[in-house]
Scaffold this motif. Structure first.
Motif: not given
Ligand SMILES: *Cc1c(COP(=O)(O)O)cnc(C)c1O
Length: 379
Positions: A64-65, A193, A196, A323
């Motif tokens: 994941n990100g 995700f 995205k 946000y």
């Molecule tokens: C979605 C996102 C992440 C994290 O990604 P995940 O796959 O949900 O862990 C990190 N940084 C930003 C700016 C994001 O939008």
């Protein structure tokens, strides 16, 4: 029409899936029939194809990100107490992993037009402990990478791009060279995700770098700290993109440019309507980056943002605030954020921004419903 009979949503993954359903279903079934669930040709194929698309030497897929960011910091060998500069206006994941590794996130203000970290706010926050900076390409538009890299080079600081919202965006250098977002700093991190711009059907992420030694280190960290099976040179993590997700991403990568174009076209259509409303500021597009509109984020500058959001919600028009709380006001970062820290632009944005539905399947018909709802609030 099928698309308009669905309730309005921030993202329409269902319509998008229906258009590529036969390809996706076959790819997923192939993985299941092969029983190659971890690693294998789909993961390698996606890795190679993403490297070609981004024109980057190394793509290392991961789970994941958020993991991508954590692995990047671990691979750089940052030590507890090292400072990492981040924009205060971002998703929590950017700073969370910094704190988790006992590094210190230093939150700084952003540009009021693009919402991104600026070279000036970055440079002003540098101390002898600063080891890295994380420009976030927020909502789909690159930060001023050339300016940021110039400052970083002067002070010997690593640049890690949080490209979770920017995949596919083009960054244009002042000499006319063009590079894909996420391939400009030392390391780029992204998320797959589902919502995205390049999303899979579960969790996924990837790390990009042009530095081969760093790529080797990243692979080791992501694979239990081992370069040879059962010989662990350091404490790592277990972070993999699974083969089903990779197979889906290979198909969706072929459509990414079209998806991003559809988002930009939808943004243009919104812009034309909302630029007529004096209290609304439409997204500002910078000269050095294309905008892939992960979010379509407006500002309501008359102090009534929450009232408008409630009005739209009551009318069943989806609307989100990305946000509402800046990082330096989050309880989770009480320890690392300097007490009394004031970041005026970020704080103002948190009071003024709201985001409307944007995705690859938007049509003018659907947008007209959303636009009239917003217009009716001002009548
Ligand atoms: C979605 C996102 C992440 C994290 O990604 P995940 O796959 O949900 O862990 C990190 N940084 C930003 C700016 C994001 O939008």
């Amino acid at each position: 029409m099928m698309t308009t009979s669905r309730p309005l949503q921030m993202v329409d993954l269902k319509t998008q899936y229906e258009k590529i359903q036969s390809e996706i279903d076959e790819a997923v079934l192939n993985v299941i029939r092969s029983t190659m669930f971890i690693g294998g040709p789909e993961v390698k194929g996606f890795q190679d194809e993403l490297e070609a698309y981004l024109n980057v030497k190394h793509v290392i897929p991961c789970a994941n990100g958020t993991d991508a960011l954590q692995i990047a910091f671990m691979a750089l060998g940052l030590q507890p107490g090292d400072e990492v500069i981040v924009p205060a206006f971002t998703y929590v994941a950017t700073a969370e992993v910094i704190a988790l590794l006992k590094l210190t996130p230093i939150m700084v203000d952003v540009d009021p037009d693009t919402f991104n970290l600026t070279p000036e706010s970055f440079e002003a926050a540098i101390t002898p402990k600063t080891k890295a900076v994380v420009p976030v390409h927020l909502f789909g538009q690159c930060a001023d990478m050339e300016g940021i890299i110039k400052v970083a080079e002067k002070h010997g600081i690593y640049v890690i791009e949080d490209n979770a919202q920017g995949i596919g965006a083009d960054y244009t250098y002042s000499d006319g060279r063009v590079a894909k977002s996420g391939t400009i700093g030392h390391i780029g991190c992204t998320s797959f995700f589902p919502s995205k711009n390049l999303g899979c059907y579960g969790d996924g992420g990837a790390i990009f770098t042009n530095d081969t030694a760093l790529a080797d280190k990243i692979r080791i960290v992501a694979n239990h700290g081992q370069s040879r099976r059962y010989y662990h040179d350091e404490v790592g993590v277990n972070s993999r993109l699974d083969a089903i997700q990779a197979a889906i991403l290979r198909i969706k990568l072929r459509h990414l440019d079209n998806y991003n174009t559809a988002r930009t076209t939808a943004a243009d259509y919104y812009d034309a309507a909302f630029s007529q409303i004096p209290a609304i500021s439409t997204p500002v597009r910078s000269a050095f980056s294309s905008h892939v509109f992960h979010q379509y984020t407006l500002r309501l500058t008359n102090g009534k943002r929450d009232e408008l959001v409630q009005y739209l919600t009551d009318k069943q028009v989806p609307c989100m605030i990305y946000y509402p709380v800046p990082l330096h006001h989050q309880n989770a970062f009480k320890e690392s954020a300097k007490p009394g820290l004031v970041l005026p632009v970020t704080e103002q944005l948190c009071r003024e921004v709201f985001s409307l539905p944007i995705h690859s399947e938007l049509t003018p018909d659907i947008q007209d419903i959303i636009i009239s709802a917003v217009q009716s609030y001002f009548e």
